[in-house]
Design an enzyme around this catalytic site. Sequence first.
Site, PDB file in Angstrom:
ATOM      1  N   HIS A 115      44.474  36.699  36.820  1.00 36.43           N
ATOM      2  CA  HIS A 115      43.782  37.853  36.965  1.00 36.43           C
ATOM      3  C   HIS A 115      42.490  37.902  36.442  1.00 36.43           C
ATOM      4  O   HIS A 115      41.997  37.063  35.756  1.00 36.43           O
ATOM      5  CB  HIS A 115      44.489  38.851  36.042  1.00 36.43           C
ATOM      6  N   ARG A 127      47.474  29.945  33.416  1.00 40.30           N
ATOM      7  CA  ARG A 127      48.349  30.577  34.458  1.00 40.30           C
ATOM      8  C   ARG A 127      47.534  30.723  35.588  1.00 40.30           C
ATOM      9  O   ARG A 127      46.361  31.157  35.821  1.00 40.30           O
ATOM     10  CB  ARG A 127      48.665  31.922  33.798  1.00 40.30           C
ATOM     11  N   GLU A 132      59.628  36.782  36.994  1.00 38.29           N
ATOM     12  CA  GLU A 132      59.256  38.397  36.690  1.00 38.29           C
ATOM     13  C   GLU A 132      59.864  39.188  37.874  1.00 38.29           C
ATOM     14  O   GLU A 132      59.444  40.363  37.940  1.00 38.29           O
ATOM     15  CB  GLU A 132      57.795  38.546  36.756  1.00 38.29           C
ATOM     16  N   ASP A 153      56.293  43.321  35.178  1.00 40.16           N
ATOM     17  CA  ASP A 153      56.654  43.375  36.463  1.00 40.16           C
ATOM     18  C   ASP A 153      58.228  43.690  36.474  1.00 40.16           C
ATOM     19  O   ASP A 153      58.749  44.430  37.535  1.00 40.16           O
ATOM     20  CB  ASP A 153      56.459  42.113  37.260  1.00 40.16           C
TER      21      ASP A 153
END
Length: 260
Positions: free
Chosen positions: A45, A70, A149, A175
């Site tokens: 992100h 990640r 997720e 999520d």
Amino acid sequence: MTTNLKSRLAANEVLVGAVVNILDPMLVEVIAGAGADFLFMDFEHGLKDYSAVANALVAAELCDVPALVRIGEKSENLVARMLDAGAAGLLFSHVSTAEEAQQLVSWCRYKPLGTRGSGVTRGFLRHYGNEFDRRQQASRDVACIMIVEDMVGVGNLEAILAVDGVTGIAIGPGDLSMELGVDRWDHPKVLELLQHMATTVRSFPGMGLLRLCVDPAEAPAQIESGTNMILITHDVHLIKNMYKSLFTGYHTAVEKTNKR
């Protein structure tokens, strides 16, 4: 090489790490120096560039704290480049099947265990032995964490855990809660699902279970359920909350002074 994360998990240690969104070397040093056992660097992100990740990884290595990155994009080349830059391992988002997990692990390991291509990287600079041995050691040390997720992944959790080379599972409550149609992570539906997933992971000895823990008071219950990689909240939240508390205090002091 940073302190081996896999060895500590195998020794039944409970590790406490932090999410790093602001990939600045000084902030990495601050968090590492404050006592982090590992770092969760988020490259899924936000708008971070490669140089920011590279510099943050160097800072983590100098502090002897393993850094996991990640990534959102499932790319063999991106995996290799992150590991080449010094990541101790990777967190793979939205893993739903054992086949996916098997492929992702293979990207993290050199032949004959995987398909990672060889090249002159940062690891080469600090290793003075045989290059083949270095690469085989890297294949053994690399941490491969699968983030489950969605409900498909939950259904395939045992098969994912059984894949050779999977170091652990991270649970994505955000999520999952949306998929369950609820608006908060502490909803009974979410808590029941997380407990079920934790019980499944616990049946695989030595497997890492990474969960977000927003309050130290929640840690004992998570540890008892099998969590051995506790992740405190994002640096952005912590910094904002710290300044919010400070500004609130100062504004209150100003108001009291003006009323005199």
